[in-house]
Design a protein around this motif. Sequence first.
Motif, PDB file in Angstrom:
ATOM      1  N   VAL A  58       0.648  -0.169 -15.247  1.00  0.00           N
ATOM      2  CA  VAL A  58       1.753   0.274 -15.027  1.00  0.00           C
ATOM      3  C   VAL A  58       1.949   1.551 -14.290  1.00  0.00           C
ATOM      4  N   SER A  59       2.986   1.565 -13.447  1.00  0.00           N
ATOM      5  CA  SER A  59       3.268   2.663 -12.455  1.00  0.00           C
ATOM      6  C   SER A  59       4.213   3.641 -12.872  1.00  0.00           C
ATOM      7  N   GLY A  60       3.812   4.319 -14.050  1.00  0.00           N
ATOM      8  CA  GLY A  60       4.415   5.400 -14.892  1.00  0.00           C
ATOM      9  C   GLY A  60       5.588   5.067 -15.446  1.00  0.00           C
ATOM     10  N   GLN A 107       8.045   1.944 -14.704  1.00  0.00           N
ATOM     11  CA  GLN A 107       8.883   1.557 -13.364  1.00  0.00           C
ATOM     12  C   GLN A 107       8.652   0.077 -12.907  1.00  0.00           C
ATOM     13  N   SER A 108       7.300  -0.211 -13.168  1.00  0.00           N
ATOM     14  CA  SER A 108       6.836  -1.654 -12.737  1.00  0.00           C
ATOM     15  C   SER A 108       5.633  -1.839 -13.900  1.00  0.00           C
ATOM     16  N   ALA A 109       5.155  -3.068 -14.045  1.00  0.00           N
ATOM     17  CA  ALA A 109       4.314  -3.469 -15.109  1.00  0.00           C
ATOM     18  C   ALA A 109       3.769  -5.082 -14.673  1.00  0.00           C
ATOM     19  N   GLU A 110       2.390  -5.077 -14.700  1.00  0.00           N
ATOM     20  CA  GLU A 110       2.129  -6.348 -14.429  1.00  0.00           C
ATOM     21  C   GLU A 110       0.822  -6.596 -15.452  1.00  0.00           C
ATOM     22  N   SER A 140      -1.171 -11.781 -13.588  1.00  0.00           N
ATOM     23  CA  SER A 140       0.271 -11.600 -12.731  1.00  0.00           C
ATOM     24  C   SER A 140      -0.012 -10.700 -11.292  1.00  0.00           C
ATOM     25  N   ILE A 141      -0.989 -10.056 -11.282  1.00  0.00           N
ATOM     26  CA  ILE A 141      -1.340  -9.353 -10.174  1.00  0.00           C
ATOM     27  C   ILE A 141      -1.602 -10.149  -8.934  1.00  0.00           C
ATOM     28  N   ASP A 142      -1.030  -9.950  -7.849  1.00  0.00           N
ATOM     29  CA  ASP A 142      -1.238 -10.739  -6.540  1.00  0.00           C
ATOM     30  C   ASP A 142      -2.415  -9.773  -5.910  1.00  0.00           C
ATOM     31  N   ILE A 143      -3.522 -10.090  -6.049  1.00  0.00           N
ATOM     32  CA  ILE A 143      -4.576  -9.009  -5.398  1.00  0.00           C
ATOM     33  C   ILE A 143      -4.531  -8.708  -4.056  1.00  0.00           C
ATOM     34  N   GLU A 144      -4.149  -9.788  -3.308  1.00  0.00           N
ATOM     35  CA  GLU A 144      -4.091  -9.688  -1.786  1.00  0.00           C
ATOM     36  C   GLU A 144      -3.018  -8.538  -1.370  1.00  0.00           C
ATOM     37  N   ARG A 145      -1.839  -8.995  -1.880  1.00  0.00           N
ATOM     38  CA  ARG A 145      -0.649  -7.878  -2.126  1.00  0.00           C
ATOM     39  C   ARG A 145      -1.247  -6.512  -2.233  1.00  0.00           C
ATOM     40  N   ALA A 146      -1.885  -6.330  -3.406  1.00  0.00           N
ATOM     41  CA  ALA A 146      -2.447  -4.687  -3.866  1.00  0.00           C
ATOM     42  C   ALA A 146      -3.587  -4.575  -2.563  1.00  0.00           C
ATOM     43  N   LYS A 147      -4.267  -5.070  -2.219  1.00  0.00           N
ATOM     44  CA  LYS A 147      -5.088  -4.708  -0.926  1.00  0.00           C
ATOM     45  C   LYS A 147      -4.641  -4.497   0.266  1.00  0.00           C
ATOM     46  N   GLU A 148      -3.514  -5.270   0.446  1.00  0.00           N
ATOM     47  CA  GLU A 148      -2.813  -4.732   1.615  1.00  0.00           C
ATOM     48  C   GLU A 148      -1.964  -3.673   1.445  1.00  0.00           C
ATOM     49  N   ALA A 149      -1.389  -3.593   0.398  1.00  0.00           N
ATOM     50  CA  ALA A 149      -0.527  -2.129   0.220  1.00  0.00           C
ATOM     51  C   ALA A 149      -1.477  -0.903   0.032  1.00  0.00           C
ATOM     52  N   LYS A 150      -2.720  -1.239  -0.289  1.00  0.00           N
ATOM     53  CA  LYS A 150      -3.882  -0.167  -0.322  1.00  0.00           C
ATOM     54  C   LYS A 150      -4.178   0.331   1.099  1.00  0.00           C
ATOM     55  N   ARG A 187      -2.222   5.103  -5.120  1.00  0.00           N
ATOM     56  CA  ARG A 187      -2.398   4.935  -6.619  1.00  0.00           C
ATOM     57  C   ARG A 187      -1.932   3.716  -7.306  1.00  0.00           C
ATOM     58  N   ARG A 188      -0.861   3.240  -6.946  1.00  0.00           N
ATOM     59  CA  ARG A 188      -0.076   1.936  -7.496  1.00  0.00           C
ATOM     60  C   ARG A 188      -1.101   0.679  -7.314  1.00  0.00           C
ATOM     61  N   ALA A 189      -1.611   0.795  -5.973  1.00  0.00           N
ATOM     62  CA  ALA A 189      -2.353  -0.468  -5.431  1.00  0.00           C
ATOM     63  C   ALA A 189      -3.511  -0.229  -6.042  1.00  0.00           C
ATOM     64  N   ASN A 226      -4.688   1.014  -8.989  1.00  0.00           N
ATOM     65  CA  ASN A 226      -4.574   0.845 -10.266  1.00  0.00           C
ATOM     66  C   ASN A 226      -4.442  -0.808 -10.251  1.00  0.00           C
ATOM     67  N   ARG A 227      -3.579  -1.544  -9.661  1.00  0.00           N
ATOM     68  CA  ARG A 227      -3.603  -2.867  -9.743  1.00  0.00           C
ATOM     69  C   ARG A 227      -5.010  -3.797  -9.524  1.00  0.00           C
ATOM     70  N   ILE A 228      -5.320  -2.962  -8.156  1.00  0.00           N
ATOM     71  CA  ILE A 228      -6.869  -3.711  -7.993  1.00  0.00           C
ATOM     72  C   ILE A 228      -7.947  -3.227  -9.156  1.00  0.00           C
TER      73      ILE A 228
HETATM   74  P1  ATP Z   1       4.172  -3.177  -2.167  1.00  0.00           P
HETATM   75  O1  ATP Z   1       3.957  -2.179  -1.183  1.00  0.00           O
HETATM   76  O2  ATP Z   1       3.303  -4.437  -2.151  1.00  0.00           O
HETATM   77  O3  ATP Z   1       5.459  -3.899  -2.407  1.00  0.00           O
HETATM   78  P2  ATP Z   1       4.326  -1.373  -4.229  1.00  0.00           P
HETATM   79  O4  ATP Z   1       3.477  -0.526  -5.127  1.00  0.00           O
HETATM   80  O5  ATP Z   1       5.293  -0.485  -3.419  1.00  0.00           O
HETATM   81  O6  ATP Z   1       3.646  -2.371  -3.599  1.00  0.00           O
HETATM   82  P3  ATP Z   1       6.320  -1.552  -6.489  1.00  0.00           P
HETATM   83  O7  ATP Z   1       7.612  -0.899  -5.718  1.00  0.00           O
HETATM   84  O8  ATP Z   1       5.644  -0.793  -7.394  1.00  0.00           O
HETATM   85  O9  ATP Z   1       5.249  -1.949  -5.244  1.00  0.00           O
HETATM   86  O10 ATP Z   1       6.746  -2.727  -7.199  1.00  0.00           O
HETATM   87  C1  ATP Z   1       7.758  -3.736  -6.602  1.00  0.00           C
HETATM   88  C2  ATP Z   1       7.798  -5.037  -7.530  1.00  0.00           C
HETATM   89  O11 ATP Z   1       6.868  -5.600  -7.028  1.00  0.00           O
HETATM   90  C3  ATP Z   1       7.584  -4.737  -9.085  1.00  0.00           C
HETATM   91  O12 ATP Z   1       8.093  -5.710  -9.753  1.00  0.00           O
HETATM   92  C4  ATP Z   1       6.157  -5.043  -9.052  1.00  0.00           C
HETATM   93  O13 ATP Z   1       5.687  -5.517 -10.463  1.00  0.00           O
HETATM   94  C5  ATP Z   1       5.748  -6.022  -7.966  1.00  0.00           C
HETATM   95  N1  ATP Z   1       4.502  -5.892  -7.619  1.00  0.00           N
HETATM   96  C6  ATP Z   1       4.152  -4.974  -6.765  1.00  0.00           C
HETATM   97  N2  ATP Z   1       2.808  -5.197  -6.218  1.00  0.00           N
HETATM   98  C7  ATP Z   1       2.319  -6.290  -6.702  1.00  0.00           C
HETATM   99  C8  ATP Z   1       1.079  -7.030  -7.016  1.00  0.00           C
HETATM  100  N3  ATP Z   1       0.276  -6.607  -6.205  1.00  0.00           N
HETATM  101  N4  ATP Z   1       0.924  -8.094  -7.844  1.00  0.00           N
HETATM  102  C9  ATP Z   1       2.080  -8.575  -8.488  1.00  0.00           C
HETATM  103  N5  ATP Z   1       3.284  -7.836  -8.768  1.00  0.00           N
HETATM  104  C10 ATP Z   1       3.349  -6.694  -7.774  1.00  0.00           C
END
Ligand code: ATP
Length: 134
Positions: free
Chosen positions: A63-65, A80-83, A87-97, A121-123, A125-127
Amino acid sequence: MKTLKVSIVTPDGPVYDSNVEMVSTKAQSGELGILPGHIPMVAPLQIGAVRLKNGNNTELVAVSGGFLEVRPEQVTILAQSAEKEESIDIERAKEAKSRAESRIQSNQADIDQVRAELALRRAVNRINVYEHRF
Ligand code: ATP
């Protein structure tokens, strides 16, 4: 064994709904463990994992707060967001990190450091939730 009904809700809709024996998570004030019969309370949450325990099984939700509302037989988390782990997309989280890390390291005046740190921190946490590191 007594259980609590747990609902995790985001602006995009419900993410988790189930009965569990114990919920634990990180409030702004520190780690919270909630069992059935807990006194009613409301607490703001940190970016972190919600751990949902049933016997030897623990499910994790990133959860992101947001806020946690406790009633004796029910816990509601408005996030604010929860996965869920699956349902976590690990590649997306690594790229965001990496994106957040390079923004923080670049130290440019036009970079919003606080925003980049929260994204990091969100990235992370997802990882961690994906890798079940809680
Ligand atoms: P990104 O830069 O990848 O968008 P973020 O932390 O800025 O990451 P959020 O704004 O927290 O993303 O979330 C936007 C939406 O995307 C939410 O619905 C969240 O659940 C979803 N989301 C974000 N990252 C992931 C992920 N790695 N896997 C699955 N869902 C994700």
